[in-house]
Design a protein around this motif. Structure first.
Motif, PDB file in Angstrom:
ATOM      1  N   ALA A 153      -2.247   3.665   2.676  1.00  0.00           N
ATOM      2  CA  ALA A 153      -2.632   3.067   3.962  1.00  0.00           C
ATOM      3  C   ALA A 153      -1.942   3.731   5.154  1.00  0.00           C
ATOM      4  N   THR A 154      -0.942   4.559   4.896  1.00  0.00           N
ATOM      5  CA  THR A 154      -0.282   5.295   5.987  1.00  0.00           C
ATOM      6  C   THR A 154      -0.078   6.734   5.511  1.00  0.00           C
ATOM      7  N   ILE A 155      -0.467   7.684   6.354  1.00  0.00           N
ATOM      8  CA  ILE A 155      -0.189   9.084   6.031  1.00  0.00           C
ATOM      9  C   ILE A 155       0.465   9.771   7.219  1.00  0.00           C
ATOM     10  N   ALA A 195       0.861  -1.186   0.000  1.00  0.00           N
ATOM     11  CA  ALA A 195       0.000   0.000   0.000  1.00  0.00           C
ATOM     12  C   ALA A 195       0.896   1.234   0.000  1.00  0.00           C
ATOM     13  N   LEU A 196       0.410   2.319  -0.596  1.00  0.00           N
ATOM     14  CA  LEU A 196       1.235   3.529  -0.684  1.00  0.00           C
ATOM     15  C   LEU A 196       1.255   4.265   0.655  1.00  0.00           C
ATOM     16  N   ILE A 197       2.275   5.085   0.809  1.00  0.00           N
ATOM     17  CA  ILE A 197       2.473   5.872   2.040  1.00  0.00           C
ATOM     18  C   ILE A 197       2.706   7.311   1.611  1.00  0.00           C
ATOM     19  N   ASP A 198       1.898   8.231   2.134  1.00  0.00           N
ATOM     20  CA  ASP A 198       2.130   9.655   1.848  1.00  0.00           C
ATOM     21  C   ASP A 198       2.818  10.236   3.084  1.00  0.00           C
ATOM     22  N   ILE A 208      -6.815   3.585   8.258  1.00  0.00           N
ATOM     23  CA  ILE A 208      -5.546   4.179   7.815  1.00  0.00           C
ATOM     24  C   ILE A 208      -4.675   4.421   9.040  1.00  0.00           C
ATOM     25  N   ASN A 209      -3.373   4.313   8.854  1.00  0.00           N
ATOM     26  CA  ASN A 209      -2.440   4.653   9.927  1.00  0.00           C
ATOM     27  C   ASN A 209      -1.988   6.088   9.750  1.00  0.00           C
ATOM     28  N   VAL A 210      -1.890   6.799  10.871  1.00  0.00           N
ATOM     29  CA  VAL A 210      -1.478   8.203  10.818  1.00  0.00           C
ATOM     30  C   VAL A 210      -0.243   8.382  11.690  1.00  0.00           C
ATOM     31  N   SER A 211       0.766   9.033  11.140  1.00  0.00           N
ATOM     32  CA  SER A 211       1.917   9.464  11.935  1.00  0.00           C
ATOM     33  C   SER A 211       1.810  10.975  12.066  1.00  0.00           C
ATOM     34  N   THR A 212       1.836  11.475  13.298  1.00  0.00           N
ATOM     35  CA  THR A 212       1.671  12.918  13.486  1.00  0.00           C
ATOM     36  C   THR A 212       3.032  13.603  13.635  1.00  0.00           C
TER      37      THR A 212
END
Ligand code: NIG
Ligand code: FE
Length: 403
Positions: free
Chosen positions: A135-137, A66-69, A166-170
């Motif tokens: 799937a990760t932003i 899955a892509l990651i932004d 979705i996974n989120v990194s802050t």
């Protein structure tokens, strides 16, 4: 779908770091178990116990991680279409910022927007990314520049991960701009760093970011923020060398940053420093395109020194109103001559690295079962299309999205 499944009839771009670029396996199979990848390989090499699993036929399609932004500002109030018009009449991004537009105008709009309305707008943006197989932003604060609004933005970012698969990194980006009428040094010491401490205590911060630039903060000010991050045990990243070279990349490397982002004006020595620290250069072609920058990042130097390159949207209302990670990949190839394999590594393996994740970004045993299945025959098609979304299905943590 059951917890264990064997995906069959597919081509896998594993994005495992090999000379060939995509780590492509034709006639592949991928076994998934309890939200993780259990096995990847040529289907005819499939171990007997894996062959017993229920199967899902992928119809000969291409499967990628899955892509990651890994660089977004999708929590923000308002928009800056008016500035777009000003720039079309000849004003530069820097002139607009110095005239009280730019980041500071989004700060006003973000302060005035309720947490509920901010979340609603942010979810619409997250949905656009999810629809492209993301799937990760990463989501930054930085349009509050005061205690309450920075925390509000970070709570909204966290809420995205509860509201969507979705996974989120802050990233705490209190050092994004000097608030109107404030002194930069006092802002850093009296507002930004204390706010970081509170946000960290509330569990809202994964990474600390900043904007090191003539129109924002210098290296001495950023150093104080990074020292505060280090004291809290938080990793750092930095918007560096976007409009000029003032030493941000070297500072980021000195602090073993996860990434230095933009880096158009980075030098050969900066590239060498990033290679030494293992920091990722995050390439943001949307901002380069939208503000009509002329200096491209030093891709040849990054390649020469073996710097990992990620690609991201930088989705923000000012310099990069770009809501498509696939278009960011296309732009990275067309504007900066990245190869399509580099662009895909930039939104998978290297994007994971830019966020400090080692459990995603490739198709390999033990990685999260976050996958994208594409209606394409070759992985280069993902970067080649302009405004085309060939996603067939996305899988998050071993579960396909509902149709
Ligand atoms: O990544 N460079 C600084 N921050 C953003 C711009 C944000 C804005 O213009 O609102 C960026 O390009
Ligand atoms: Fe940014």
């Amino acid at each position: 779908m059951s917890d264990s499944v064997l995906l069959t009839h597919l081509k896998a771009a594993t994005m495992v770091d090999t000379a060939s670029g995509y780590g492509l396996i034709k006639d592949a199979g991928i076994a998934l178990e309890q939200g993780q990848i259990r096995w990847v390989g040529q289907i005819h090499d499939c171990p007997a116990e894996i062959a017993k699993l229920p199967t899902h036929d992928c119809g000969g399609r291409l499967v990628t991680p899955a892509l990651i932004d890994c660089h977004t500002h999708i929590v923000h109030g308002g928009n800056r279409a008016q500035e777009f018009e000003m720039r079309l009449e000849g004003a530069s991004y820097e002139e607009v910022a110095r005239a009280g537009g730019g980041i500071v105008s989004t700060v006003k709009a973000t302060r005035e927007t309720s947490e509920e309305d901010l979340l609603e707008a942010t979810l619409r943006r997250a949905d656009a990314l999810i629809s492209e197989g993301v799937a990760t932003i990463e989501i930054k604060s930085g349009y509050g520049l005061d205690h309450d609004t920075e925390l509000k933005m970070l709570r909204v970012a966290r809420a995205v991960a509860s509201a969507r698969p979705i996974n989120v990194s802050t990233s705490f980006l209190g050092a994004h701009a000097v608030p109107a009428g404030a002194d930069a040094d006092s802002y850093i010491d009296d507002i930004c760093i204390p706010t970081l401490k509170t946000a960290h205590a509330e569990g809202l911060v994964d990474v600390v970011d900043g904007f090191c630039e003539g129109i924002a903060f210098d290296t001495a000010q950023m150093r104080r923020v990074f020292e505060a991050a280090r004291a809290l045990g938080l990793p750092v990243k930095l918007h560096a060398e976007q409009l000029s070279n003032i030493g941000g990349t070297a500072l980021a490397a000195e602090f073993d940053a996860l990434s230095a982002d933009h880096v158009e004006y980075a030098s050969d020595a900066d590239a060498e420093a990033l290679a030494r620290s293992g920091s990722v250069a995050v390439i943001l072609p949307g901002a380069f395109y939208a503000i009509r920058e002329e200096q491209a990042p030093p891709i040849a130097a990054f390649r020469k020194h073996g710097v990992h390159m990620a690609v991201a949207t930088d989705w923000n209302p000012g310099s990069s109103p770009l809501g498509s990670v696939l278009l960011a990949m296309n732009m990275a190839c067309t504007l900066f001559r990245l190869t399509p394999a580099e662009a895909l590594a930039g939104t998978t393996r290297s994007a994971a690295r830019a966020l400090g994740f080692s459990d995603r970004g490739t198709l390999a045993a033990g990685q999260r079962a976050d996958l994208a299945i594409w209606d394409v025959t070759s992985p280069a098609e993902l970067s080649y299309g302009i405004g085309i979304n060939p996603l067939h299905k996305r899988m998050f943590g071993g579960q396909f999205d509902a149709d």
